[in-house]
Design an enzyme around this catalytic site. Structure first.
Site, PDB file in Angstrom:
ATOM      1  N   ARG A  70       1.728  31.606 -25.760  1.00 47.34           N
ATOM      2  CA  ARG A  70       0.416  31.177 -26.219  1.00 47.34           C
ATOM      3  C   ARG A  70      -0.625  31.566 -25.168  1.00 47.34           C
ATOM      4  O   ARG A  70      -0.719  30.949 -24.100  1.00 47.34           O
ATOM      5  CB  ARG A  70       0.404  29.660 -26.466  1.00 47.34           C
ATOM      6  CG  ARG A  70       1.330  29.213 -27.598  1.00 47.34           C
ATOM      7  CD  ARG A  70       1.035  29.948 -28.887  1.00 47.34           C
ATOM      8  NE  ARG A  70       1.760  29.409 -30.039  1.00 47.34           N
ATOM      9  CZ  ARG A  70       1.776  29.993 -31.232  1.00 47.34           C
ATOM     10  NH1 ARG A  70       1.147  31.157 -31.409  1.00 47.34           N
ATOM     11  NH2 ARG A  70       2.429  29.441 -32.232  1.00 47.34           N
ATOM     12  N   ALA A  82       5.994  26.621 -37.616  1.00 47.93           N
ATOM     13  CA  ALA A  82       4.701  26.244 -38.203  1.00 47.93           C
ATOM     14  C   ALA A  82       4.018  27.486 -38.744  1.00 47.93           C
ATOM     15  O   ALA A  82       4.391  28.615 -38.423  1.00 47.93           O
ATOM     16  CB  ALA A  82       3.820  25.564 -37.150  1.00 47.93           C
ATOM     17  N   GLU A  99       7.746  29.251 -43.993  1.00 51.57           N
ATOM     18  CA  GLU A  99       7.689  29.390 -42.539  1.00 51.57           C
ATOM     19  C   GLU A  99       9.031  29.081 -41.882  1.00 51.57           C
ATOM     20  O   GLU A  99       9.416  29.727 -40.910  1.00 51.57           O
ATOM     21  CB  GLU A  99       6.599  28.470 -41.970  1.00 51.57           C
ATOM     22  CG  GLU A  99       5.183  28.860 -42.353  1.00 51.57           C
ATOM     23  CD  GLU A  99       4.749  30.205 -41.780  1.00 51.57           C
ATOM     24  OE1 GLU A  99       5.370  30.665 -40.784  1.00 51.57           O
ATOM     25  OE2 GLU A  99       3.791  30.799 -42.305  1.00 51.57           O
ATOM     26  N   GLU A 103      10.602  31.893 -39.546  1.00 56.01           N
ATOM     27  CA  GLU A 103      10.629  31.671 -38.098  1.00 56.01           C
ATOM     28  C   GLU A 103      11.978  31.194 -37.579  1.00 56.01           C
ATOM     29  O   GLU A 103      12.268  31.366 -36.390  1.00 56.01           O
ATOM     30  CB  GLU A 103       9.541  30.669 -37.695  1.00 56.01           C
ATOM     31  CG  GLU A 103       8.127  31.187 -37.917  1.00 56.01           C
ATOM     32  CD  GLU A 103       7.076  30.392 -37.178  1.00 56.01           C
ATOM     33  OE1 GLU A 103       7.395  29.274 -36.709  1.00 56.01           O
ATOM     34  OE2 GLU A 103       5.940  30.874 -37.066  1.00 56.01           O
ATOM     35  N   GLU A 151       6.315  36.843 -32.266  1.00 53.67           N
ATOM     36  CA  GLU A 151       7.587  36.336 -32.786  1.00 53.67           C
ATOM     37  C   GLU A 151       8.767  37.255 -32.468  1.00 53.67           C
ATOM     38  O   GLU A 151       9.915  36.854 -32.666  1.00 53.67           O
ATOM     39  CB  GLU A 151       7.483  36.139 -34.298  1.00 53.67           C
ATOM     40  CG  GLU A 151       6.476  35.074 -34.708  1.00 53.67           C
ATOM     41  CD  GLU A 151       6.409  34.896 -36.208  1.00 53.67           C
ATOM     42  OE1 GLU A 151       7.038  35.704 -36.935  1.00 53.67           O
ATOM     43  OE2 GLU A 151       5.737  33.960 -36.657  1.00 53.67           O
TER      44      GLU A 151
END
Length: 214
Positions: A70, A82, A99, A103, A151
């Site tokens: 992040r 999320a 999601e 993910e 990701e």
């Protein structure tokens, strides 16, 4: 006996509004808000589409967590899966299922609403609904989502809920939605999960922001 505390929804009159910045995912808007006796004030805020998150628990009470970089905080943070509510007409629990598939390579047969929160109500319109997903199953290898960007190569782990609670209370885990979800789950688990809402429970505090697929 006083009534239980409840947030009161209701937007104050907006005397003027302009788009101050248009971003790829969210915008910044400047509003002139009439507070009555408090006068007219100018507020800048992130106009956000809203989001969903998933606390996926397996039969051993292990939660699925992912790690992503992040940039604003300069950290690799542990989070729960999320995603943005950026598809017009898609129900939030269906977004959450998508999601979780993308993910964490998982599906779930049991879905409930765990907790709702505003990410940063003083500066953003983002509302977040966290779902509890149980009865998990692996997505077949051939049907898994191809991850890119932040990701790509993303670690996915299953961690006991108790361990996550300790990590939050010790100050080792900082992601707001993970913190809220973990503590809410711990409280509800202590009550035998009494108080869980249906996956399609009303969500009046959902973000009114734009919807656009990116």
């Amino acid at each position: 006996m006083p009534e239980p505390l409840e947030d009161v929804l209701g937007r104050r009159p907006v005397r003027g509004s302009r788009l101050a910045f248009e971003g790829r995912v969210w915008d910044v808007r400047t509003d002139e808000v009439d507070l009555g006796e408090g006068g007219v004030v100018v507020r800048d805020y992130v106009e956000h589409t809203g989001a969903v998150a998933i606390l996926a628990l397996d039969e051993q009470d292990r939660a699925v967590v992912i790690q992503q970089y992040r940039h604003p905080v300069g950290a690799l943070g542990w989070e729960i899966p999320a995603g943005l509510l950026d598809v017009d007409g898609e129900a939030p629990h269906l977004t959450a299922a998508r999601e979780l598939h993308e993910e964490a390579d998982l599906t779930a047969r049991s879905w409930s609403t765990l907790v709702d929160h505003w990410a940063s109500p003083g500066g953003s319109s983002e509302g977040v609904r966290v779902f509890l997903a149980r009865d998990l199953a692996e997505v077949p290898e051939a049907e898994r989502h191809a991850r890119t960007g932040e990701e790509l190569g993303m670690p996915v782990r299953r961690v006991p809920l108790d361990e996550l609670v300790e990590g939050v209370l010790a100050g080792r885990l900082h992601g707001p939605t993970l913190v809220i979800a973990v503590l809410a789950a711990e409280a509800l688990r202590a009550r035998g999960w009494a108080g869980l809402r249906p996956a399609d429970a009303p969500w009046p505090a959902r973000s009114p922001g734009r919807r656009r697929r990116v």
